[in-house]
Design a protein around this motif. Structure first.
Motif, PDB file in Angstrom:
ATOM      1  N   SER A 153      19.266  41.103  25.306  1.00 27.10           N
ATOM      2  CA  SER A 153      20.130  41.996  24.537  1.00 27.10           C
ATOM      3  C   SER A 153      19.821  41.766  23.062  1.00 27.10           C
ATOM      4  CB  SER A 153      21.610  41.709  24.835  1.00 27.10           C
ATOM      5  OG  SER A 153      22.425  42.551  24.068  1.00 27.10           O
ATOM      6  N   ALA A 166      19.725  45.046  28.135  1.00 32.06           N
ATOM      7  CA  ALA A 166      21.043  45.673  27.983  1.00 32.06           C
ATOM      8  C   ALA A 166      21.019  46.731  26.892  1.00 32.06           C
ATOM      9  CB  ALA A 166      22.100  44.620  27.672  1.00 32.06           C
ATOM     10  N   ASN A 167      20.131  47.709  27.037  1.00 34.48           N
ATOM     11  CA  ASN A 167      20.045  48.791  26.056  1.00 34.48           C
ATOM     12  C   ASN A 167      20.003  48.265  24.625  1.00 34.48           C
ATOM     13  OD1 ASN A 167      20.016  50.847  28.003  1.00 34.48           O
ATOM     14  ND2 ASN A 167      22.238  50.781  28.157  1.00 34.48           N
ATOM     15  N   SER A 169      19.644  48.074  31.786  1.00 32.64           N
ATOM     16  CA  SER A 169      20.991  47.847  32.306  1.00 32.64           C
ATOM     17  C   SER A 169      21.992  48.373  31.293  1.00 32.64           C
ATOM     18  CB  SER A 169      21.239  46.356  32.545  1.00 32.64           C
ATOM     19  OG  SER A 169      22.580  46.139  32.930  1.00 32.64           O
ATOM     20  N   ARG A 223      25.100  47.618  31.259  1.00 26.47           N
ATOM     21  CA  ARG A 223      26.112  46.582  30.978  1.00 26.47           C
ATOM     22  C   ARG A 223      25.526  45.450  30.155  1.00 26.47           C
ATOM     23  NH1 ARG A 223      29.430  44.344  35.749  1.00 26.47           N
ATOM     24  NH2 ARG A 223      30.560  43.487  33.979  1.00 26.47           N
ATOM     25  N   ARG A 224      26.334  44.893  29.273  1.00 23.77           N
ATOM     26  CA  ARG A 224      25.953  43.705  28.507  1.00 23.77           C
ATOM     27  C   ARG A 224      26.644  42.509  29.152  1.00 23.77           C
ATOM     28  NH1 ARG A 224      23.889  43.826  23.228  1.00 23.77           N
ATOM     29  NH2 ARG A 224      23.260  45.906  22.642  1.00 23.77           N
ATOM     30  N   HIS A 225      26.089  42.075  30.275  1.00 23.64           N
ATOM     31  CA  HIS A 225      26.683  40.993  31.045  1.00 23.64           C
ATOM     32  C   HIS A 225      25.553  40.206  31.705  1.00 23.64           C
ATOM     33  CE1 HIS A 225      29.043  39.216  34.405  1.00 23.64           C
ATOM     34  NE2 HIS A 225      29.948  39.130  33.451  1.00 23.64           N
ATOM     35  N   ARG A 226      25.342  38.978  31.254  1.00 21.46           N
ATOM     36  CA  ARG A 226      24.190  38.184  31.685  1.00 21.46           C
ATOM     37  C   ARG A 226      24.118  38.034  33.209  1.00 21.46           C
ATOM     38  NH1 ARG A 226      20.522  35.662  29.013  1.00 21.46           N
ATOM     39  NH2 ARG A 226      21.717  35.755  27.098  1.00 21.46           N
ATOM     40  N   HIS A 248      22.706  41.071  34.724  1.00 24.14           N
ATOM     41  CA  HIS A 248      21.267  41.153  34.455  1.00 24.14           C
ATOM     42  C   HIS A 248      20.484  40.230  35.378  1.00 24.14           C
ATOM     43  CE1 HIS A 248      22.343  42.405  30.080  1.00 24.14           C
ATOM     44  NE2 HIS A 248      22.622  43.331  30.970  1.00 24.14           N
TER      45      HIS A 248
END
Length: 127
Positions: free
Chosen positions: A9, A38-39, A58, A60-63, A66
């Motif tokens: 990210s 994450a975009n 992805s 979502r910004r969630h490790r 990912h």
């Protein structure tokens, strides 16, 4: 084959060194690199593709999301998860692979941020 999965990210300033370290592991190491991005608003995905990584977007910004997505996309029988700012020492891929094949052990954690020039604060590594 070893699948190296890197959740990212906005890591354009770090990911190149990480991908170069993986590539420097040696041509005899059969591996793939999957970057789950994450975009990112920077050039992370472009840099990853330029280094030969397969980039999976992805929303979502969630490790954890990912990591799961990367594991689903991976084709290897050994999976290694890295942070985008964590270059591996040169023999690490071979050592991990050999440990898994010999079933003598596996690397579960590496000290964070092997790059001495990283501006990010160092975190705690698992023992």
């Amino acid at each position: 084959m070893t699948s190296v999965i890197i959740p990212t990210s906005d890591e354009a300033q770090y990911v190149s060194a990480t991908l170069e370290a993986i590539a420097a592991a040696g041509v005899d190491t059969c591996h793939e690199v999957v970057v789950v991005d994450a975009n990112s608003s920077d050039q992370t995905a472009i840099i990853a593709r330029a280094h030969g990584a397969r980039v999976v977007p992805s929303a979502r910004r969630h490790r954890a999301t990912h990591m799961h997505l990367g594991a689903e996309q991976a084709r290897g029988d050994v999976t290694l998860f890295l942070h985008g700012d964590t270059p591996l020492p040169a023999p690490a891929l071979q050592t991990i692979r050999r440990g898994m094949q010999d079933r003598r052990g596996a690397v579960t954690a590496l000290p964070p941020r092997h790059d001495p020039h990283s501006q990010r604060p160092a975190g705690n590594a698992a023992p």
